[in-house]
Scaffold this motif. Structure first.
Motif, PDB file in Angstrom:
ATOM      1  N   ASN A  68      41.986  38.045  -9.376  1.00 49.59           N
ATOM      2  CA  ASN A  68      41.287  39.327  -9.330  1.00 49.59           C
ATOM      3  C   ASN A  68      41.434  39.988  -7.957  1.00 49.59           C
ATOM      4  O   ASN A  68      40.477  40.526  -7.392  1.00 49.59           O
ATOM      5  CB  ASN A  68      39.814  39.171  -9.709  1.00 49.59           C
TER       6      ASN A  68
ATOM      7  N   GLN B 107      46.277  39.756  -9.665  1.00 52.54           N
ATOM      8  CA  GLN B 107      45.179  40.290 -10.478  1.00 52.54           C
ATOM      9  C   GLN B 107      44.789  39.303 -11.572  1.00 52.54           C
ATOM     10  O   GLN B 107      43.607  39.033 -11.779  1.00 52.54           O
ATOM     11  CB  GLN B 107      45.591  41.626 -11.131  1.00 52.54           C
ATOM     12  N   GLN B 108      45.784  38.778 -12.259  1.00 47.39           N
ATOM     13  CA  GLN B 108      45.523  37.895 -13.388  1.00 47.39           C
ATOM     14  C   GLN B 108      44.818  36.608 -12.980  1.00 47.39           C
ATOM     15  O   GLN B 108      43.885  36.166 -13.629  1.00 47.39           O
ATOM     16  CB  GLN B 108      46.840  37.560 -14.094  1.00 47.39           C
TER      17      GLN B 108
END
Length: 133
Positions: A34, A30-31
């Motif tokens: 995405n 995610q970091q």
């Protein structure tokens, strides 16, 4: 009260490790990209196939998701601003829908795979640091 059996303890240990790994991967993907772990799994499943496509039903099974969750995930990755996947109808069976990874999806997956690898190495490689005296 009965103590857990050896098999139950093994299962609990495995489940705890899986949760630790999954949380770390979810955070890193995610970091940096995405992407969720489920989205990564879908991209990887499509890339692994020589023709880079699967029927939606097969893709759901490979990703461990329901068909409706897979449809929503594919729709997100297919969206105009994302463009990582494309869907099309099967030529021989108009009820069949295929999902295919795009060149942009292959590029994103390659970058995400490096992050996944780094995260797994950090979790599973024994530390080489020595304690201070």
């Amino acid at each position: 009260m009965t103590a857990p059996t050896d098999l139950e303890q093994r299962w609990q240990t495995l489940d705890q490790e899986w949760q630790t790994v999954n949380r770390a991967l979810e955070h890193a993907l995610q970091q940096h990209h995405n992407l969720s772990v489920s989205e990564y799994k879908v991209l990887a499943a499509l890339e692994a196939k020589p023709d880079h496509h699967h029927r939606m039903q097969v893709l759901a099974d490979l990703a461990g998701l329901s068909q409706s969750a897979t449809t929503r995930l594919v729709a997100r990755l297919e969206a105009q601003d994302c463009g990582l996947l494309a869907r099309y109808l099967c030529d021989t069976d108009r009820r069949g829908v295929y999902t295919e990874i795009t060149p942009a999806g292959l590029t994103k997956l390659a970058r995400a795979r490096a992050t996944l690898q780094h995260t797994l190495e950090a979790l599973w490689t024994p530390s080489t640091a020595t304690p201070h005296d």
